[in-house]
Design a protein around this motif. Structure first.
Motif, short mmCIF file in Angstrom:
data_model
loop_
_atom_site.label_atom_id
_atom_site.label_comp_id
_atom_site.label_asym_id
_atom_site.label_seq_id
_atom_site.Cartn_x
_atom_site.Cartn_y
_atom_site.Cartn_z
N PHE A 1 0.85 -1.20 0.00
CA PHE A 1 0.00 0.00 0.00
C PHE A 1 0.88 1.25 0.00
O PHE A 1 1.98 1.22 0.57
N PRO A 2 0.42 2.33 -0.60
CA PRO A 2 1.16 3.60 -0.46
C PRO A 2 1.23 4.01 1.00
O PRO A 2 0.31 3.76 1.78
N GLN A 3 2.32 4.62 1.39
CA GLN A 3 2.51 5.00 2.78
C GLN A 3 1.43 5.97 3.24
O GLN A 3 1.11 6.94 2.55
N THR B 1 -1.96 -9.91 3.28
CA THR B 1 -3.23 -10.22 3.95
C THR B 1 -3.97 -8.97 4.43
O THR B 1 -5.17 -8.82 4.22
N TYR B 2 -3.25 -8.06 5.07
CA TYR B 2 -3.90 -6.85 5.59
C TYR B 2 -4.48 -6.01 4.45
O TYR B 2 -5.61 -5.53 4.53
N GLY C 1 -11.31 -10.91 -5.40
CA GLY C 1 -11.50 -12.34 -5.19
C GLY C 1 -10.24 -13.13 -5.52
O GLY C 1 -9.88 -14.08 -4.79
N ARG C 2 -9.55 -12.76 -6.59
CA ARG C 2 -8.32 -13.43 -6.95
C ARG C 2 -7.22 -13.15 -5.93
O ARG C 2 -6.39 -14.02 -5.62
N LEU C 3 -7.20 -11.94 -5.39
CA LEU C 3 -6.21 -11.61 -4.37
C LEU C 3 -6.48 -12.34 -3.07
O LEU C 3 -5.54 -12.70 -2.35
N LEU C 4 -7.74 -12.57 -2.75
CA LEU C 4 -8.09 -13.33 -1.55
C LEU C 4 -7.54 -14.75 -1.63
O LEU C 4 -7.02 -15.29 -0.65
N TYR C 5 -7.64 -15.37 -2.81
CA TYR C 5 -7.10 -16.71 -2.98
C TYR C 5 -5.58 -16.70 -2.89
O TYR C 5 -4.97 -17.66 -2.40
N LEU C 6 -4.97 -15.62 -3.30
CA LEU C 6 -3.51 -15.50 -3.27
C LEU C 6 -2.98 -15.46 -1.84
O LEU C 6 -1.80 -15.75 -1.60
N ASN C 7 -3.82 -15.12 -0.87
CA ASN C 7 -3.40 -15.06 0.53
C ASN C 7 -2.82 -16.38 1.03
O ASN C 7 -2.08 -16.42 2.00
#
Length: 256
Positions: free
Chosen positions: A144-146, A182-183, A169-175
């Motif tokens: 994330f940007p600071q 995750t955050y 949804g794709r990023l959730l699976y990448l967790n």
């Protein structure tokens, strides 16, 4: 089932009553899963109450675990003789194809060596970069940007909100193999109902971060002790919309 073309014995309005499901019909996958589960239970496996796709068989000298995805099966265990017996049992019932040691399963790349096992989502991440048009972008140094904190209704409403939901949804699976995001993914998933341009920009920033480290993943060392490690953190009143607090935790078992 509607009678196939060329079958002349059926009268108008009649259908075929099947004694067994045919491949390709809507109920075929459910019937296959029911049949396969029954055969595993008969072999001594126990279905996990937390994940219906997971089956385990524990004996005094051996342990077997079996994971199902439609008609793909992943098998692991502590006794090679028991694994071979299970394969022979399944082959006698369904005629299976043994692909050997797993190298790729549901987007997860598996690399083995004498030092341990490494899991990552490299190809999965490259597919995300390609679909978002960021395959040639400049990588970002942080997820994330600071100093950025997302809030609802910041910017302009997205014209295609489904595009945002699909990416999150794709990023959730990448967790699964990327606990470092995750955050960020948790923050992005809060705005799936009504995403704005600021949320989409933050999601693209996260994708740019993944561009810089697509091969990062989890390493399970063959020599590390099977120790349990836990971390926790809390951010009080961090949500700018609801003033709710955020807590998080991470539990590792034998992970370096």
């Amino acid at each position: 089932m509607t009678p196939p073309e060329g079958y002349t014995k059926a009268e108008g309005g009649q259908v075929c009553h099947l004694k067994r499901s045919l491949y390709g019909l809507k109920q075929a996958s459910r019937q296959w899963n029911t049949e396969f589960c029954q055969k595993l239970l008969a072999f001594g496996f126990v279905q996990s109450p937390h994940d219906c796709c997971l089956f385990v068989k524990s004996q005094s000298q051996s342990f077997l675990a079996l994971l199902i995805y439609v008609d793909d099966v992943l098998i692991t265990g502590s006794d090679m003789a028991e694994i071979a017996s299970l394969k022979q049992y399944l082959d006698s019932l369904f005629t299976i194809k043994d692909l050997g040691a797993a190298k790729y399963f549901l987007g997860v790349e598996i690399a083995r060596g004498d030092s341990g096992t490494y899991l990552n989502h490299r190809k999965y991440i490259l597919d995300i970069l390609k679909d978002t048009g960021l395959l040639l972008c400049k990588p970002a140094a942080t997820p994330f940007p600071q100093g950025v904190k997302l809030v609802g209704m910041a910017g302009t409403p997205m014209v295609e909100p489904d595009k945002y939901r699909r990416l999150v949804g794709r990023l959730l699976y990448l967790n699964f193999t990327r606990p470092d995001i995750t955050y960020c993914v948790q923050q992005l998933s809060q705005f799936g109902n009504n995403p704005y341009s600021s949320h989409w920009d933050a999601a693209l920033h996260l994708v740019r971060y993944l561009k810089g480290c697509p091969s990062k993943g989890l390493f399970y060392s063959a020599s590390s002790p099977l120790s349990l490690t836990a971390y926790s953190d809390a951010d009080w009143g961090s949500c700018l919309d609801t003033r709710k607090s955020l807590t998080g935790y991470c539990i590792q078992l034998g992970v370096v």
